[in-house]
Design a protein around this motif. Structure first.
Motif, PDB file in Angstrom:
ATOM      1  N   PRO A  47       0.811  -1.223   0.000  1.00  0.00           N
ATOM      2  CA  PRO A  47       0.000   0.000   0.000  1.00  0.00           C
ATOM      3  C   PRO A  47       0.842   1.271   0.000  1.00  0.00           C
ATOM      4  O   PRO A  47       0.487   2.266  -0.610  1.00  0.00           O
ATOM      5  CB  PRO A  47      -0.825  -0.101   1.286  1.00  0.00           C
ATOM      6  N   VAL A  48       1.984   1.247   0.705  1.00  0.00           N
ATOM      7  CA  VAL A  48       2.879   2.406   0.787  1.00  0.00           C
ATOM      8  C   VAL A  48       4.281   1.944   0.406  1.00  0.00           C
ATOM      9  O   VAL A  48       4.773   0.954   0.950  1.00  0.00           O
ATOM     10  CB  VAL A  48       2.917   2.996   2.216  1.00  0.00           C
ATOM     11  N   LEU A  49       4.898   2.659  -0.520  1.00  0.00           N
ATOM     12  CA  LEU A  49       6.292   2.410  -0.879  1.00  0.00           C
ATOM     13  C   LEU A  49       6.979   3.764  -0.999  1.00  0.00           C
ATOM     14  O   LEU A  49       6.576   4.603  -1.807  1.00  0.00           O
ATOM     15  CB  LEU A  49       6.418   1.633  -2.183  1.00  0.00           C
ATOM     16  N   VAL A  50       7.988   3.975  -0.157  1.00  0.00           N
ATOM     17  CA  VAL A  50       8.704   5.244  -0.108  1.00  0.00           C
ATOM     18  C   VAL A  50      10.158   4.999  -0.481  1.00  0.00           C
ATOM     19  O   VAL A  50      10.767   4.025  -0.036  1.00  0.00           O
ATOM     20  CB  VAL A  50       8.613   5.859   1.310  1.00  0.00           C
ATOM     21  N   ALA A  51      10.712   5.901  -1.287  1.00  0.00           N
ATOM     22  CA  ALA A  51      12.120   5.824  -1.679  1.00  0.00           C
ATOM     23  C   ALA A  51      12.801   7.138  -1.339  1.00  0.00           C
ATOM     24  O   ALA A  51      12.186   8.211  -1.382  1.00  0.00           O
ATOM     25  CB  ALA A  51      12.232   5.549  -3.177  1.00  0.00           C
ATOM     26  N   PHE A  52      14.080   7.047  -0.964  1.00  0.00           N
ATOM     27  CA  PHE A  52      14.869   8.252  -0.743  1.00  0.00           C
ATOM     28  C   PHE A  52      16.350   7.922  -0.834  1.00  0.00           C
ATOM     29  O   PHE A  52      16.756   6.778  -0.725  1.00  0.00           O
ATOM     30  CB  PHE A  52      14.534   8.928   0.588  1.00  0.00           C
ATOM     31  N   GLU A  53      17.109   8.970  -1.056  1.00  0.00           N
ATOM     32  CA  GLU A  53      18.570   8.897  -1.032  1.00  0.00           C
ATOM     33  C   GLU A  53      18.999   9.598   0.251  1.00  0.00           C
ATOM     34  O   GLU A  53      18.398  10.601   0.644  1.00  0.00           O
ATOM     35  CB  GLU A  53      19.198   9.609  -2.235  1.00  0.00           C
ATOM     36  N   ALA A  54      20.053   9.086   0.909  1.00  0.00           N
ATOM     37  CA  ALA A  54      20.496   9.693   2.160  1.00  0.00           C
ATOM     38  C   ALA A  54      22.005   9.562   2.319  1.00  0.00           C
ATOM     39  O   ALA A  54      22.629   8.677   1.728  1.00  0.00           O
ATOM     40  CB  ALA A  54      19.786   9.048   3.337  1.00  0.00           C
ATOM     41  N   ASP A  55      22.541  10.441   3.141  1.00  0.00           N
ATOM     42  CA  ASP A  55      23.958  10.407   3.488  1.00  0.00           C
ATOM     43  C   ASP A  55      24.122   9.453   4.665  1.00  0.00           C
ATOM     44  O   ASP A  55      23.628   9.716   5.757  1.00  0.00           O
ATOM     45  CB  ASP A  55      24.418  11.813   3.864  1.00  0.00           C
ATOM     46  N   ALA A  56      24.824   8.340   4.439  1.00  0.00           N
ATOM     47  CA  ALA A  56      25.071   7.363   5.504  1.00  0.00           C
ATOM     48  C   ALA A  56      26.539   7.356   5.912  1.00  0.00           C
ATOM     49  O   ALA A  56      27.011   6.416   6.538  1.00  0.00           O
ATOM     50  CB  ALA A  56      24.624   5.983   5.053  1.00  0.00           C
ATOM     51  N   GLY A  57      27.270   8.397   5.527  1.00  0.00           N
ATOM     52  CA  GLY A  57      28.659   8.517   5.913  1.00  0.00           C
ATOM     53  C   GLY A  57      29.655   8.001   4.897  1.00  0.00           C
ATOM     54  O   GLY A  57      30.852   8.112   5.096  1.00  0.00           O
ATOM     55  N   GLY A  58      29.166   7.436   3.801  1.00  0.00           N
ATOM     56  CA  GLY A  58      30.058   6.935   2.762  1.00  0.00           C
ATOM     57  C   GLY A  58      30.316   7.970   1.692  1.00  0.00           C
ATOM     58  O   GLY A  58      29.847   9.108   1.782  1.00  0.00           O
ATOM     59  N   PRO A  59      31.044   7.567   0.649  1.00  0.00           N
ATOM     60  CA  PRO A  59      31.376   8.526  -0.404  1.00  0.00           C
ATOM     61  C   PRO A  59      30.183   8.902  -1.293  1.00  0.00           C
ATOM     62  O   PRO A  59      30.182   9.964  -1.902  1.00  0.00           O
ATOM     63  CB  PRO A  59      32.446   7.803  -1.223  1.00  0.00           C
ATOM     64  N   GLN A  60      29.170   8.040  -1.351  1.00  0.00           N
ATOM     65  CA  GLN A  60      27.984   8.293  -2.170  1.00  0.00           C
ATOM     66  C   GLN A  60      26.728   8.151  -1.315  1.00  0.00           C
ATOM     67  O   GLN A  60      26.719   7.379  -0.345  1.00  0.00           O
ATOM     68  CB  GLN A  60      27.903   7.266  -3.317  1.00  0.00           C
ATOM     69  N   PRO A  61      25.650   8.834  -1.673  1.00  0.00           N
ATOM     70  CA  PRO A  61      24.380   8.619  -0.971  1.00  0.00           C
ATOM     71  C   PRO A  61      23.904   7.179  -1.169  1.00  0.00           C
ATOM     72  O   PRO A  61      24.225   6.543  -2.167  1.00  0.00           O
ATOM     73  CB  PRO A  61      23.413   9.591  -1.645  1.00  0.00           C
ATOM     74  N   VAL A  62      23.148   6.671  -0.194  1.00  0.00           N
ATOM     75  CA  VAL A  62      22.573   5.342  -0.300  1.00  0.00           C
ATOM     76  C   VAL A  62      21.105   5.458  -0.682  1.00  0.00           C
ATOM     77  O   VAL A  62      20.432   6.415  -0.316  1.00  0.00           O
ATOM     78  CB  VAL A  62      22.709   4.532   1.002  1.00  0.00           C
ATOM     79  N   THR A  63      20.619   4.484  -1.431  1.00  0.00           N
ATOM     80  CA  THR A  63      19.209   4.421  -1.789  1.00  0.00           C
ATOM     81  C   THR A  63      18.477   3.625  -0.716  1.00  0.00           C
ATOM     82  O   THR A  63      18.930   2.554  -0.316  1.00  0.00           O
ATOM     83  CB  THR A  63      19.029   3.738  -3.158  1.00  0.00           C
ATOM     84  N   CYS A  64      17.365   4.150  -0.260  1.00  0.00           N
ATOM     85  CA  CYS A  64      16.582   3.508   0.789  1.00  0.00           C
ATOM     86  C   CYS A  64      15.158   3.279   0.289  1.00  0.00           C
ATOM     87  O   CYS A  64      14.605   4.120  -0.419  1.00  0.00           O
ATOM     88  CB  CYS A  64      16.555   4.383   2.034  1.00  0.00           C
ATOM     89  N   LEU A  65      14.594   2.141   0.681  1.00  0.00           N
ATOM     90  CA  LEU A  65      13.215   1.804   0.333  1.00  0.00           C
ATOM     91  C   LEU A  65      12.498   1.309   1.581  1.00  0.00           C
ATOM     92  O   LEU A  65      13.068   0.532   2.359  1.00  0.00           O
ATOM     93  CB  LEU A  65      13.165   0.698  -0.717  1.00  0.00           C
ATOM     94  N   ILE A  66      11.251   1.750   1.749  1.00  0.00           N
ATOM     95  CA  ILE A  66      10.426   1.290   2.869  1.00  0.00           C
ATOM     96  C   ILE A  66       9.035   0.982   2.327  1.00  0.00           C
ATOM     97  O   ILE A  66       8.409   1.830   1.691  1.00  0.00           O
ATOM     98  CB  ILE A  66      10.325   2.354   3.973  1.00  0.00           C
ATOM     99  N   ALA A  67       8.566  -0.241   2.589  1.00  0.00           N
ATOM    100  CA  ALA A  67       7.212  -0.649   2.224  1.00  0.00           C
ATOM    101  C   ALA A  67       6.432  -0.912   3.510  1.00  0.00           C
ATOM    102  O   ALA A  67       6.955  -1.548   4.433  1.00  0.00           O
ATOM    103  CB  ALA A  67       7.238  -1.906   1.363  1.00  0.00           C
ATOM    104  N   ALA A  68       5.200  -0.406   3.582  1.00  0.00           N
ATOM    105  CA  ALA A  68       4.399  -0.551   4.798  1.00  0.00           C
ATOM    106  C   ALA A  68       2.914  -0.491   4.457  1.00  0.00           C
ATOM    107  O   ALA A  68       2.536  -0.171   3.319  1.00  0.00           O
ATOM    108  CB  ALA A  68       4.751   0.544   5.795  1.00  0.00           C
ATOM    109  N   ALA A  69       2.101  -0.776   5.472  1.00  0.00           N
ATOM    110  CA  ALA A  69       0.652  -0.710   5.285  1.00  0.00           C
ATOM    111  C   ALA A  69       0.167   0.731   5.211  1.00  0.00           C
ATOM    112  O   ALA A  69      -0.674   1.068   4.376  1.00  0.00           O
ATOM    113  CB  ALA A  69      -0.061  -1.451   6.412  1.00  0.00           C
ATOM    114  N   THR A  70       0.692   1.591   6.103  1.00  0.00           N
ATOM    115  CA  THR A  70       0.304   3.002   6.113  1.00  0.00           C
ATOM    116  C   THR A  70       1.496   3.863   6.491  1.00  0.00           C
ATOM    117  O   THR A  70       2.483   3.376   7.037  1.00  0.00           O
ATOM    118  CB  THR A  70      -0.836   3.291   7.123  1.00  0.00           C
ATOM    119  N   LEU A  71       1.381   5.151   6.211  1.00  0.00           N
ATOM    120  CA  LEU A  71       2.381   6.139   6.610  1.00  0.00           C
ATOM    121  C   LEU A  71       1.654   7.294   7.274  1.00  0.00           C
ATOM    122  O   LEU A  71       0.734   7.871   6.701  1.00  0.00           O
ATOM    123  CB  LEU A  71       3.160   6.651   5.394  1.00  0.00           C
ATOM    124  N   ASP A  72       2.072   7.614   8.496  1.00  0.00           N
ATOM    125  CA  ASP A  72       1.538   8.772   9.207  1.00  0.00           C
ATOM    126  C   ASP A  72       2.666   9.760   9.440  1.00  0.00           C
ATOM    127  O   ASP A  72       3.773   9.368   9.823  1.00  0.00           O
ATOM    128  CB  ASP A  72       0.948   8.381  10.558  1.00  0.00           C
TER     129      ASP A  72
END
Length: 115
Positions: free
Chosen positions: A64-89
């Motif tokens: 139902p919910v799929l969110v993507a983002f790029e973030a700084d995790a301390g490495g030389p390049q941003p990391v791609t992140c994905l989160i799938a869930a039933a709802t987002l508040d």
């Protein structure tokens, strides 16, 4: 990340996360989480068709919910992140990371602070 269990995956946002935060993204019933435990400066975007298809294959269907983002995790390049869930508040308001003598109206204490 402020907390994660089978019920909810919570991300906190604010300019100084040591003492408090003012925004939480609460993903209820998380089915898939691919991100490091610590990151900063996320840039949210729509998932690509390839990312959506890969998550759907893993879960056996479209979440139902799929969110993507790029973030700084301390490495030389941003990391791609994905989160799938039933709802987002999206929850706003001051959340303290310490237990004060008394809370001001609208304030609350994060669940990670001992009683």
């Amino acid at each position: 990340m402020i907390g994660w269990d089978a019920v909810a995956f919570r991300l906190a946002a604010g300019y100084d996360l040591c003492y408090h935060h003012g925004l939480e993204l609460v993903f209820a019933d998380p089915a898939y989480v691919a991100c490091p435990t610590a990151f900063q400066d996320p840039v949210f975007r729509a998932p690509t068709p390839e990312e959506a298809a890969a998550v759907a294959r893993r879960l056996g269907g479209t979440p139902p919910v799929l969110v993507a983002f790029e973030a700084d995790a301390g490495g030389p390049q941003p990391v791609t992140c994905l989160i799938a869930a039933a709802t987002l508040d999206v929850v706003t308001g001051t959340v303290l990371r310490h237990r004060p003598e008394r809370l001001a109206p609208g304030e609350r204490v994060t669940e990670r602070v001992a009683p």
